[in-house]
Design a protein around this motif. Structure first.
Motif, short mmCIF file in Angstrom:
data_model
loop_
_atom_site.label_atom_id
_atom_site.label_comp_id
_atom_site.label_asym_id
_atom_site.label_seq_id
_atom_site.Cartn_x
_atom_site.Cartn_y
_atom_site.Cartn_z
N ARG A 91 0.82 -1.22 0.00
CA ARG A 91 0.00 0.00 0.00
C ARG A 91 0.85 1.26 0.00
NH1 ARG A 91 -5.03 -1.21 4.19
NH2 ARG A 91 -5.96 -2.95 3.00
N GLN A 92 1.94 1.25 0.78
CA GLN A 92 2.77 2.45 0.86
C GLN A 92 3.38 2.79 -0.50
OE1 GLN A 92 3.12 4.58 3.52
NE2 GLN A 92 4.08 5.85 1.95
N ARG A 93 3.94 1.77 -1.18
CA ARG A 93 4.51 2.01 -2.51
C ARG A 93 3.42 2.44 -3.49
NH1 ARG A 93 9.50 -0.82 -2.74
NH2 ARG A 93 10.50 -0.35 -0.74
N ARG A 95 0.68 4.12 -2.78
CA ARG A 95 0.39 5.53 -2.53
C ARG A 95 1.48 6.43 -3.06
NH1 ARG A 95 -1.75 3.54 2.53
NH2 ARG A 95 0.30 3.83 3.49
N ASP A 96 2.73 6.01 -2.89
CA ASP A 96 3.85 6.83 -3.36
C ASP A 96 3.85 6.95 -4.88
OD1 ASP A 96 4.63 7.20 -0.78
OD2 ASP A 96 6.25 5.72 -0.82
N GLY A 172 12.58 2.81 -1.77
CA GLY A 172 11.57 3.23 -0.82
C GLY A 172 11.65 4.70 -0.44
N PRO A 174 10.50 8.52 -0.35
CA PRO A 174 9.22 9.22 -0.51
C PRO A 174 9.17 10.02 -1.81
CG PRO A 174 10.09 9.51 1.71
CD PRO A 174 11.18 8.85 0.91
#
Length: 283
Positions: A91-93, A95-96, A172, A174
């Motif tokens: 999910r984090q990737r 979103r990024d 990774g 941001p």
């Protein structure tokens, strides 16, 4: 993550690397590139928001080609599933990468909006709105000025996003920081990127010359239908060369940054192409 400075001649190695890896899996990489462009074209047809959505997909499409090239460089077969690599790495990737897409679309639309100040939006309508490009419009001084303004403004935007998808995916980083590091890496390695750009210009020019010569030869032989076929072949060649160019991006990324720490990188999406061994020293 550490920035690496490479000599200017590395730009030619990047071009060669892209061509070499492409020919390891030419059909697969050509198909992947065509599918990414087709998907963006289809999305752009949606009313109102279509062009912006298509622009937002470009960082993900670039990452897909980078990962596909990495997979081909590792001797694996790049499958169509790689088109979704940006959307299935957590999910984090996700979103990024989505944020990168939004930032790219906003930056590109800003460039087009600034160019509209010089010709009343004619260039913007041709580029984004699908308006036909007539000879009269193309020869307009205002249109040409707007086109050059857009090209000049797009250069820093391109540098900001050149490495950003790879930095988000492999390191990774941001999204905003990835833009900063991408720009710095390109500027610090400006010599290599200049040679890289000139190298690809030469490749495209040579491809165009070869196809033009073949077309002219067929026309001289009275093979009109053959010339029509060659027109289609020139389009296919342009797509193939564009796929090679996108394939080579992963080599620029690999050499500009230290490899990520991936002790369990069994997946192609976690691995980068290994540098080619240096030639043995002469005795």
């Amino acid at each position: 993550m550490k920035l690496q400075i490479v000599p200017a001649r590395t730009g030619i190695a990047w071009v060669k690397g892209g061509i070499r890896v492409f020919w390891r899996q030419p059909m697969a990489l050509s198909a992947l590139f065509f599918m990414t462009m087709a998907a963006m074209s289809i999305v752009s047809m949606f009313p109102l928001i279509g062009p912006a959505l298509a622009l937002a997909l470009l960082p993900s499409a670039t990452l897909a080609m980078m990962v596909a090239a990495a997979e081909a460089g590792q001797g694996r077969f790049p499958t169509p599933a790689l088109l979704l690599v940006a959307f299935r790495t957590g999910r984090q990737r996700l979103r990024d990468m989505a944020m990168l897409g939004v930032l790219y679309a906003a930056g590109f639309l800003l460039v087009i909006a600034i160019s509209a100040l010089f010709d009343g939006g004619q260039f913007a309508q041709v580029y984004l709105g699908g308006e036909p490009l007539t000879q009269e419009v193309a020869q307009s001084s205002d249109f040409q000025l707007a086109m050059w303004v857009a090209m000049v403004l797009y250069l820093p935007l391109s540098l900001l996003f050149w490495h950003a998808p790879g930095l988000v995916h492999w390191h990774g980083v941001p999204p905003v920081k990835s833009l900063f590091f991408s720009f710095i890496a390109c500027v610090r390695n400006l010599g290599a990127f200049t040679v890289y750009g000139l190298g690809w210009l030469a490749v495209f020019a040579m491809g165009g010359v070869v196809m033009s010569l073949i077309t002219a030869l067929l026309a001289a032989m009275g093979l009109g239908s053959g010339a029509t076929v060659m027109g289609g072949a020139m389009v296919a060649l342009a797509l193939m060369l564009a796929a090679m160019c996108f394939t080579s991006i992963v080599f620029t990324f690999r050499d500009c940054f230290e490899p990520p720490q991936q002790p369990d990188a069994q997946n192609a999406s976690d691995a980068l192409p290994a540098p080619e061994p240096s030639p043995p020293a002469a005795d």
